[in-house]
Scaffold this motif. Sequence first.
Motif, PDB file in Angstrom:
ATOM      1  N   VAL A   1       0.857  -1.279   0.082  1.00 15.34           N
ATOM      2  CA  VAL A   1      -0.105   0.002   0.037  1.00 15.34           C
ATOM      3  C   VAL A   1       0.872   1.309   0.150  1.00 15.34           C
ATOM      4  O   VAL A   1       0.610   2.221  -0.781  1.00 15.34           O
ATOM      5  N   ALA A   2       1.887   1.237   1.091  1.00 11.13           N
ATOM      6  CA  ALA A   2       2.691   2.462   1.006  1.00 11.13           C
ATOM      7  C   ALA A   2       3.483   2.722  -0.187  1.00 11.13           C
ATOM      8  O   ALA A   2       3.760   3.713  -0.596  1.00 11.13           O
ATOM      9  N   ALA A   3       3.756   1.549  -1.092  1.00 13.88           N
ATOM     10  CA  ALA A   3       4.531   1.757  -2.595  1.00 13.88           C
ATOM     11  C   ALA A   3       3.807   2.526  -3.417  1.00 13.88           C
ATOM     12  O   ALA A   3       4.285   2.963  -4.270  1.00 13.88           O
ATOM     13  N   ARG A   4       2.393   2.829  -3.153  1.00 20.36           N
ATOM     14  CA  ARG A   4       1.574   3.533  -4.032  1.00 20.36           C
ATOM     15  C   ARG A   4       1.745   4.974  -3.835  1.00 20.36           C
ATOM     16  O   ARG A   4       1.399   5.949  -4.564  1.00 20.36           O
ATOM     17  N   ALA A   5       2.390   5.462  -2.758  1.00 16.06           N
ATOM     18  CA  ALA A   5       2.842   6.904  -2.608  1.00 16.06           C
ATOM     19  C   ALA A   5       3.961   7.484  -3.126  1.00 16.06           C
ATOM     20  O   ALA A   5       4.832   6.471  -3.944  1.00 16.06           O
ATOM     21  N   ASP A   6       4.177   8.784  -3.174  1.00 17.78           N
ATOM     22  CA  ASP A   6       5.194   9.280  -3.931  1.00 17.78           C
ATOM     23  C   ASP A   6       6.219   9.359  -2.859  1.00 17.78           C
ATOM     24  O   ASP A   6       7.716   9.469  -3.062  1.00 17.78           O
ATOM     25  N   ARG A   7       6.285   9.240  -1.520  1.00 19.91           N
ATOM     26  CA  ARG A   7       7.171   9.242  -0.426  1.00 19.91           C
ATOM     27  C   ARG A   7       6.879   8.498   0.747  1.00 19.91           C
ATOM     28  O   ARG A   7       5.480   8.272   1.060  1.00 19.91           O
ATOM     29  N   VAL A   8       7.684   7.684   1.422  1.00 20.82           N
ATOM     30  CA  VAL A   8       7.310   6.963   2.636  1.00 20.82           C
ATOM     31  C   VAL A   8       8.227   7.452   3.614  1.00 20.82           C
ATOM     32  O   VAL A   8       9.526   7.658   3.445  1.00 20.82           O
ATOM     33  N   VAL A   9       7.650   7.759   4.876  1.00 20.92           N
ATOM     34  CA  VAL A   9       8.315   8.245   5.970  1.00 20.92           C
ATOM     35  C   VAL A   9       8.197   7.287   7.069  1.00 20.92           C
ATOM     36  O   VAL A   9       7.234   6.570   7.444  1.00 20.92           O
TER      37      VAL A   9
END
Lengths: 849, 247
Positions: free
Chosen positions: B211-219
Amino acid sequence: MLRLALKSLLANKIRFALTTSTVVIGVGFVVASFVVADSLRASFDKLSEDIVSGTDFTVRGQLTFGDLTETEAPLLPEELVDQVAAVDGVESAAGTFFITGVTPVDGAGEVVTSGNAPVAGANWTDDAAISQWYLMEGEQPRGAGQFAIDISTFGSYDFELGRDYQVITPTGPRTFELTGVMQFGFPEDAGLGAVFSIFDTATAQELFGLEGMVQTIGLRTEPGRDAAEMQAAIAAVLPDGAEVVAAETISEEFSDAFEGFIGIFQNALLVFAFIVLFVSTFIISNTFSIVLGQRIRELSLLRAIGATPGQVRRSVLTESSLIGVAAAALGIGLGMLGALGMRGLFSALGAELPDGPLPLRLRTLIWAAAVGIGLTVASSLLPAIKASRTPPIAGLAEGAGGEAAARQRWRPIAGGLLAGLGLLLTLRGLFASFNSTTAQLVSLGVGAGLVFMAVAVLSPLMARSVVSALALPLGRIFGTSGRLARANAARSPRRTAATAVALTIGLALVTTVAILGQSLKSSFSQSLQNTVAADFIVSQGQESLPAALAEDLRSADAGRVVAFNSVQAQVGGEAHTITGADLDGITTVANLGVVEGSLDGLDPAGDLLLHQDPAGDYGVGPGDDLDLTFPNGETRRLRVAAVYSQTATFWGNWLVDRGLVTEMSPTAGDTVVAVDAGAADAEGVRASLERALEQYPQANLEDRSEYQASAESNLNTLLVLVNVFLGFALLIALVGIVNTLTLSVFERTREIGLLRAVGMTRRQARRMIRWEAAVVTLYGALIGIALGLGFGAAIAAAIPADIIDVITVPTNQLLLYLVLSLVFGLLAALFPAFRAGRMNVLEAISTED
Amino acid sequence: MTDTTTLAVAARAVGATKIYGAGDTEVRALDAIDVSFEQGRFTAIMGPSGSGKSTLMHCMAGLDTVTGGQVFIGDTDLSTLSERDLTLLRRDHVGFVFQAFNLVPTLNAIENITLPMDLAGADGDPAWIDEVVDTTGLGDRVKHRPNELSGGQQQRVAVARALAGKPQIIFADEPTGNVDSNTGAEILDFMGRAVTEMGQTIVMVTHDAAVAARADRVVFLVDGKIVDELADPTPEGIRDRMNRLGT
């Protein structure tokens, strides 16, 4: 937000209906009280007008003090009629009578009765407009042998024109030929159920023992005459002690006098209505709290996406206003039906109210709306404020929706304050001296209300332990479902307490009434035992007995006969009820308990016997003189011969000779006639009395135990009425229990589903819910009965000792109440238990809570 | 879209600290966090349970308050706002998508979508609302109540509600946590389009690398501290980091 409130209501129709129903009952009660009272007002206002319609002025003896309804005006000499008629401008004048205690007996030998309306004798006048007696059938009665009867009695009893009937009059029973049927008022019958025997004026005077006198003079002036001038002209011919009063004034006086009774009646009904409303307050508030608790996720969602606390609060208040509006509207409808029901109830209990239209006045509508909407909104105020404080992350936290276990330190403090203030006001209401009854009742009512609120506040503190203790046997009897029922009842003390409090209030009031009723009965029986020495008592309900009856009994030579009558008199500006009794025989029928002075050699014309209370108030003792002013304006100086300590229903605090009362108020009949059999055989005396009373079929001859039984049965009627009204409060408590339980079952859908999944049978699930309800009701009932015991004992103690001097607790009745509450609790659980049992296990455990 | 310095900041935290309890029971849920979320970007916050990622989101979104440091939405310092102003800020400038219980059960889909505007007493932008409603693909079902919609449909309605008011930033808390993976992908597509096509800013909390991989940036967040971040992530890259962080 209006949409949200509306949708939220529509989504929960059952809850909405249940909550509304409690307010509807309360509002309906308020409306019914007003409507019934207004209907009475309408009837009696019409009567007040009819009494004087057709006359412009009334001449009457001056009332020296007091109210028209309490005392009768002194009589006027008959010659005054002609003198008044001779005044220039007087078109027509006639003397009229209205004498109670004139009772006809119909063809079947049945004594005509009227419920609460008077049974009276009157005279007709040539100018029918003056007496308001209009001939409807037959002929006017003329001479000593004829009478007419009012049209409603003619219709409902066995009477035929031309036949002879017995009429019991103050001068004894006589036989008359029925020659006519007359109606009071025209064209409508305005008699309001009163029973009238009508005679010509001379016959009336003779029958009533009032030869040469008239009671009032009605008169009409010629058209176009100036009212003030006429009044002055008539007043000029009147002797001292007589006055001329305008028709409107008389009408107002009657109206005010009736309003005195109707107002008390209306307020008594309203007291019950407000008790019902007070109980509903707790139910509404509790329902809102539970439902808002269940909606905590929705509320926090609203808060998260930007609803301000104000918006949440307004949404809840909008919801409750809508309930209030619906309840007020339905309550008005129910109230109209309730008014019919109330009439039916009164008539079933033998207190017929006059038929007539049921007026729905604007004032009633305003009250209904104010009470319905105001109360609902006020009850939802606290839950609404609580809901508005929902933090936006409340619904995001795990396990949301549970009751915060936080210790509430404010509870004992607030509860203690409420209880203290409540008790103070209650005791003040009971024992302090007040100028007005209203102020006293308000202090008492507000005090009791505060005590109930204190119970509501304090109850959660003890609910858990008390409920656990009460439910201890359940686990042993029913195993797991019993143990779970116990745990469920104890797990949310606040909810248990709030649910139970409505029942607590209802039962506290019912218990109070039961204790007062029982104490009244035992005090009455004890006073009868100790202070009444008579073997037989002759009475006629609230009506007075003809004076001739006592003489007839005396000549039957059956025991010692002592008759009692009464009159009002003023002493030092204060009015008192003076009992008249045949003083020479008083000791044979009454144990007065003389504390000072002696009853030997009493002088009937000048002696007064005084109870120790007024003796103390006036600071007098044997040998001292007191001046009594009677309604006829005459003042007598009486000497206190003895001071006594005992009173009974026959006599009060002031005792004089019966002859003196008759002298001062010639129309006063006897309230009661007591007979002492002495050493003679009681059965024999009874037989002679019965023979002598054959000509007085309206009189009841009772021995002491019969007399006590009929007094108790009158009291029982009143108690039934009070309990029926309090029953509405209990009904609402029941609705509250159904409501809470239904909501709790809904809330525990998952949990019940889980129990069912792991093998709890439907039966067991139902049993669990049922016994939870039973435990909660038992808890509420026990506190209620305990409170009621306290209230009952306190009120009984505050009531003067001549009415209640023994406090008795009807243990069996209280146990019955307890068992009934338990049964009602089990009944209340029927629907929620059914729902719990029918729950689909799979759906239940997949429900998102 | 990798040049972060040229983008305006939609929300940021400066030394944000959140402490629960006191003394022995003190829990430092956020420990002096500094982070910025740029406009028009889709950022994921990841971390193991108890790492403080939900707390960070709640505090950034004005649902909860920090006990130290500052949080800004645009240029507004949330710590200076009253409870009422905070509520109005959420209503007018922040959108939310939660894991579950996103919708008011008694209102239908379209009423839920316009709820923040109704609360504000505003009409919103009808053309925009129509467009948002269209993108949910609900068709006639917009008149249905939540319990008549599938889990995926409910979440799309929730996203649509967040979009309808054109907020400065949308916070999503495990928006796919309660639905199956196909539906989850569908919702993420929908959110992705909101960022690329409508220029929305979205911050999403998740524990799922895919799911996180669909974002532009992960914190990445561990024990209330930001320990790492990754631009233009892939599921493998994220899993790799997560493993290195010891979860």
